[in-house]
Design a protein around this motif. Structure first.
Motif, PDB file in Angstrom:
ATOM      1  N   GLU A  49       7.964  -3.728   7.904  1.00  0.00           N
ATOM      2  CA  GLU A  49       8.615  -2.991   9.002  1.00  0.00           C
ATOM      3  C   GLU A  49       9.418  -3.954   9.888  1.00  0.00           C
ATOM      4  N   ASN A 101      -0.226   7.405   4.768  1.00  0.00           N
ATOM      5  CA  ASN A 101      -1.196   6.542   4.096  1.00  0.00           C
ATOM      6  C   ASN A 101      -2.597   7.168   4.114  1.00  0.00           C
ATOM      7  N   PHE A 132       6.332   8.830   4.116  1.00  0.00           N
ATOM      8  CA  PHE A 132       5.050   9.230   3.524  1.00  0.00           C
ATOM      9  C   PHE A 132       3.923   8.736   4.425  1.00  0.00           C
ATOM     10  N   ILE A 147       9.270  -1.639   2.299  1.00  0.00           N
ATOM     11  CA  ILE A 147       8.941  -3.059   2.518  1.00  0.00           C
ATOM     12  C   ILE A 147       8.543  -3.223   3.983  1.00  0.00           C
ATOM     13  N   LYS A 174      -5.957  -5.054   4.545  1.00  0.00           N
ATOM     14  CA  LYS A 174      -5.171  -5.786   3.542  1.00  0.00           C
ATOM     15  C   LYS A 174      -5.421  -7.291   3.579  1.00  0.00           C
ATOM     16  N   ASP A 227       9.075  -5.331  -6.614  1.00  0.00           N
ATOM     17  CA  ASP A 227       8.680  -6.197  -5.481  1.00  0.00           C
ATOM     18  C   ASP A 227       9.308  -7.560  -5.716  1.00  0.00           C
ATOM     19  N   LYS A 280      15.009  -5.190   6.195  1.00  0.00           N
ATOM     20  CA  LYS A 280      15.450  -3.917   5.588  1.00  0.00           C
ATOM     21  C   LYS A 280      16.984  -3.900   5.467  1.00  0.00           C
ATOM     22  N   ASN A 323      11.109   4.445   3.943  1.00  0.00           N
ATOM     23  CA  ASN A 323       9.782   4.907   4.354  1.00  0.00           C
ATOM     24  C   ASN A 323       9.404   4.292   5.706  1.00  0.00           C
ATOM     25  N   GLN A 340       0.823  -1.219   0.000  1.00  0.00           N
ATOM     26  CA  GLN A 340       0.000   0.000   0.000  1.00  0.00           C
ATOM     27  C   GLN A 340       0.857   1.270   0.000  1.00  0.00           C
ATOM     28  N   MET A 341       1.991   1.276   0.675  1.00  0.00           N
ATOM     29  CA  MET A 341       2.818   2.488   0.682  1.00  0.00           C
ATOM     30  C   MET A 341       3.679   2.592  -0.577  1.00  0.00           C
ATOM     31  N   SER A 400       8.364   3.427   9.398  1.00  0.00           N
ATOM     32  CA  SER A 400       7.479   4.164  10.306  1.00  0.00           C
ATOM     33  C   SER A 400       8.148   4.472  11.631  1.00  0.00           C
ATOM     34  N   LEU A 432       3.066  -9.519  -7.241  1.00  0.00           N
ATOM     35  CA  LEU A 432       2.977  -8.411  -6.270  1.00  0.00           C
ATOM     36  C   LEU A 432       3.154  -7.062  -6.967  1.00  0.00           C
ATOM     37  N   ILE A 492      -3.857   1.143   8.436  1.00  0.00           N
ATOM     38  CA  ILE A 492      -2.383   1.087   8.508  1.00  0.00           C
ATOM     39  C   ILE A 492      -1.906  -0.361   8.396  1.00  0.00           C
TER      40      ILE A 492
HETATM   41  P1  NAD Z   1       2.579  -3.837   2.903  1.00  0.00           P
HETATM   42  O1  NAD Z   1       2.503  -5.094   3.676  1.00  0.00           O
HETATM   43  O2  NAD Z   1       1.334  -3.290   2.273  1.00  0.00           O
HETATM   44  O3  NAD Z   1       3.656  -3.972   1.721  1.00  0.00           O
HETATM   45  C1  NAD Z   1       4.956  -4.408   1.915  1.00  0.00           C
HETATM   46  C2  NAD Z   1       5.482  -4.884   0.561  1.00  0.00           C
HETATM   47  O4  NAD Z   1       6.862  -5.162   0.728  1.00  0.00           O
HETATM   48  C3  NAD Z   1       4.823  -6.179   0.073  1.00  0.00           C
HETATM   49  O5  NAD Z   1       4.372  -6.003  -1.258  1.00  0.00           O
HETATM   50  C4  NAD Z   1       5.953  -7.214   0.143  1.00  0.00           C
HETATM   51  O6  NAD Z   1       5.920  -8.167  -0.889  1.00  0.00           O
HETATM   52  C5  NAD Z   1       7.155  -6.331  -0.010  1.00  0.00           C
HETATM   53  N1  NAD Z   1       8.352  -6.952   0.521  1.00  0.00           N
HETATM   54  C6  NAD Z   1       8.496  -7.687   1.626  1.00  0.00           C
HETATM   55  N2  NAD Z   1       9.796  -8.091   1.747  1.00  0.00           N
HETATM   56  C7  NAD Z   1      10.437  -7.594   0.681  1.00  0.00           C
HETATM   57  C8  NAD Z   1      11.774  -7.661   0.236  1.00  0.00           C
HETATM   58  N3  NAD Z   1      12.708  -8.316   0.917  1.00  0.00           N
HETATM   59  N4  NAD Z   1      12.079  -6.992  -0.890  1.00  0.00           N
HETATM   60  C9  NAD Z   1      11.130  -6.299  -1.567  1.00  0.00           C
HETATM   61  N5  NAD Z   1       9.856  -6.229  -1.206  1.00  0.00           N
HETATM   62  C10 NAD Z   1       9.526  -6.861  -0.079  1.00  0.00           C
HETATM   63  O7  NAD Z   1       3.247  -2.758   3.867  1.00  0.00           O
HETATM   64  P2  NAD Z   1       3.090  -1.175   3.865  1.00  0.00           P
HETATM   65  O8  NAD Z   1       1.925  -0.820   4.717  1.00  0.00           O
HETATM   66  O9  NAD Z   1       3.167  -0.696   2.475  1.00  0.00           O
HETATM   67  O10 NAD Z   1       4.388  -0.741   4.686  1.00  0.00           O
HETATM   68  C11 NAD Z   1       5.657  -0.679   4.072  1.00  0.00           C
HETATM   69  C12 NAD Z   1       6.589   0.203   4.895  1.00  0.00           C
HETATM   70  O11 NAD Z   1       6.019   1.511   4.996  1.00  0.00           O
HETATM   71  C13 NAD Z   1       6.833  -0.271   6.330  1.00  0.00           C
HETATM   72  O12 NAD Z   1       8.149   0.056   6.706  1.00  0.00           O
HETATM   73  C14 NAD Z   1       5.821   0.558   7.119  1.00  0.00           C
HETATM   74  O13 NAD Z   1       6.195   0.736   8.458  1.00  0.00           O
HETATM   75  C15 NAD Z   1       5.883   1.876   6.361  1.00  0.00           C
HETATM   76  N6  NAD Z   1       4.702   2.723   6.479  1.00  0.00           N
HETATM   77  C16 NAD Z   1       3.462   2.162   6.537  1.00  0.00           C
HETATM   78  C17 NAD Z   1       2.346   2.998   6.628  1.00  0.00           C
HETATM   79  C18 NAD Z   1       0.974   2.419   6.678  1.00  0.00           C
HETATM   80  O14 NAD Z   1       0.027   3.152   6.994  1.00  0.00           O
HETATM   81  N7  NAD Z   1       0.777   1.161   6.359  1.00  0.00           N
HETATM   82  C19 NAD Z   1       2.502   4.393   6.644  1.00  0.00           C
HETATM   83  C20 NAD Z   1       3.801   4.935   6.561  1.00  0.00           C
HETATM   84  C21 NAD Z   1       4.896   4.082   6.496  1.00  0.00           C
END
Ligand code: NAD
Ligand code: CAA
Length: 283
Positions: free
Chosen positions: A92, A143, A141, A90, A274, A33, A97, A117, A13-14, A119, A38, A235
């Motif tokens: 958290e 959401n 960023f 990716i 999700k 991804d 990471k 990105n 989603q992010m 959190s 994905l 989130i």
């Molecule tokens: P999400 O679960 O929607 O997406 C994560 C994506 O990362 C998935 O598509 C997964 O396949 C991919 N992924 C996992 N391991 C990977 C790897 N080794 N290499 C490449 N891709 C990989 O998660 P999200 O909500 O998009 O969150 C992503 C990041 O953004 C996290 O660090 C989170 O803390 C941060 N964030 C989230 C929000 C929120 O509201 N969800 C807001 C701001 C920041």
């Protein structure tokens, strides 16, 4: 250094939202991804968002085609080799990471900035997994990315003023308002927000009231656009649990200890919108 090409790691989603605002700003964008399913799922969400804008008259069909045309799908980290900026979005989890940053450090050109990105995870610790800590920064960023105006910029101990300035300008070009913060667990945004969400989850755990009541009180009484339970489901409960654990470890203060109900939902795989089920049921 001028940013021309941006790679976004993660099409969730992010990551999908970041790829969209990057392409909207005119940057050549690579959406990565771990597999093509994905990536395609992320691209389908971008396509849907842009189609909605076209049907509302906010964008022309030509704009939509041009934005989509600027996004290249990828399942190869090697595609970072000609990028000026990589934004990682990716899961958290520090260990995951860390792996991605140390690989990107070897692939991306020497001038490239590596942004996260994250959190809540320490930018300084992520930076230390690379040989270019001065070019590592938090680009946080909110959401849903295409809608929310903020980018919280987190400077690690080694981040240079020049790198900060470039990320500030790129955030503005993406239509966002940048606001900086020092590198502390949870930064400013989640130190405030997640304590509220966690408190709502403690109330739910104690049976103080159903989720609807907690949400209505915050929406009608405090004018919040979403209640804390709805927002938690947006989130992702897994992300919230990770953020609370980072702050609990980082400050050692029991005010950040996650509600047992939050842990249980995550154990059940009830992660929010999700997965179709979180505090509420979306199925
Ligand atoms: P999400 O679960 O929607 O997406 C994560 C994506 O990362 C998935 O598509 C997964 O396949 C991919 N992924 C996992 N391991 C990977 C790897 N080794 N290499 C490449 N891709 C990989 O998660 P999200 O909500 O998009 O969150 C992503 C990041 O953004 C996290 O660090 C989170 O803390 C941060 N964030 C989230 C929000 C929120 O509201 N969800 C807001 C701001 C920041
Ligand atoms: N993607 C793209 N656009 C979206 C969207 C999405 N997922 N969700 C809504 N929109 C757009 C709609 O298309 C609509 O656009 P127009 O103005 O062109 O009509 C606009 O946003 C408003 O949407 P709606 O009318 O459907 O619904 P709404 O008025 O209730 O707004 C909302 C939806 C913007 C999500 C609003 O409820 C809101 O602001 N909620 C709070 C969000 C929030 O707090 N985000 C921060 C989370 S914390 C975080 O991100 C940091 C972290 O590290 C966890």
């Amino acid at each position: 250094m001028t940013i021309k090409k941006i790679m976004v790691i993660g099409a969730g989603q992010m990551g999908g939202g970041i790829a969209q605002v990057s392409a909207q700003a005119g940057y050549d964008t690579v959406q990565y991804d771990i597999n093509m399913d994905l990536v395609n799922k992320g691209l389908a969400v971008i396509e849907k968002n842009l189609s909605r804008d076209v049907s509302k008259g906010k964008k022309s069909k030509e704009d939509k085609a041009a934005i989509l045309g600027r996004i290249k799908p990828s399942v190869k980290l090697e595609d970072a080799a000609d990028c000026d900026l990589v934004v990682e979005a990716i899961v958290e989890n520090f260990d995951i990471k860390k792996q991605v940053f140390s690989q990107l450090d070897q692939i991306a050109p020497a001038h490239a900035i590596l942004a996260s990105n994250t959190s809540s995870l320490p930018i300084t610790q992520i930076a230390a997994t690379t040989k270019r800590p001065e070019k590592v920064i938090g680009m946080h960023f909110m959401n849903p990315v295409p809608v929310m105006k903020l980018v919280e910029i987190i400077r690690g101990l080694a981040t240079t003023d020049e790198v900060y300035k470039i990320i500030e300008e790129a955030s503005i070009k993406m239509g966002k308002t940048p606001v900086w913060c020092k590198d502390v667990p949870g930064f400013i945004s989640n130190r405030v927000l997640q304590v509220m969400i966690n408190e709502a989850l403690w109330e739910l755990y104690e049976g103080v009231a159903p989720a609807e009541n907690i949400d209505n009180i915050m929406k009608l009484g405090m004018n919040h656009p979403m209640g804390p339970c709805e927002l938690a489901d947006l989130i992702g409960l897994d992300t919230i649990l990770s953020i609370l654990n980072v702050m609990y470890d980082g400050y050692g203060d029991p005010k950040y200890r996650p509600s047992p109900l939050l842990k249980q939902y995550v154990q059940a795989g009830w992660l929010g919108r999700k997965t179709g089920k979180g505090i509420y049921d979306y199925r």
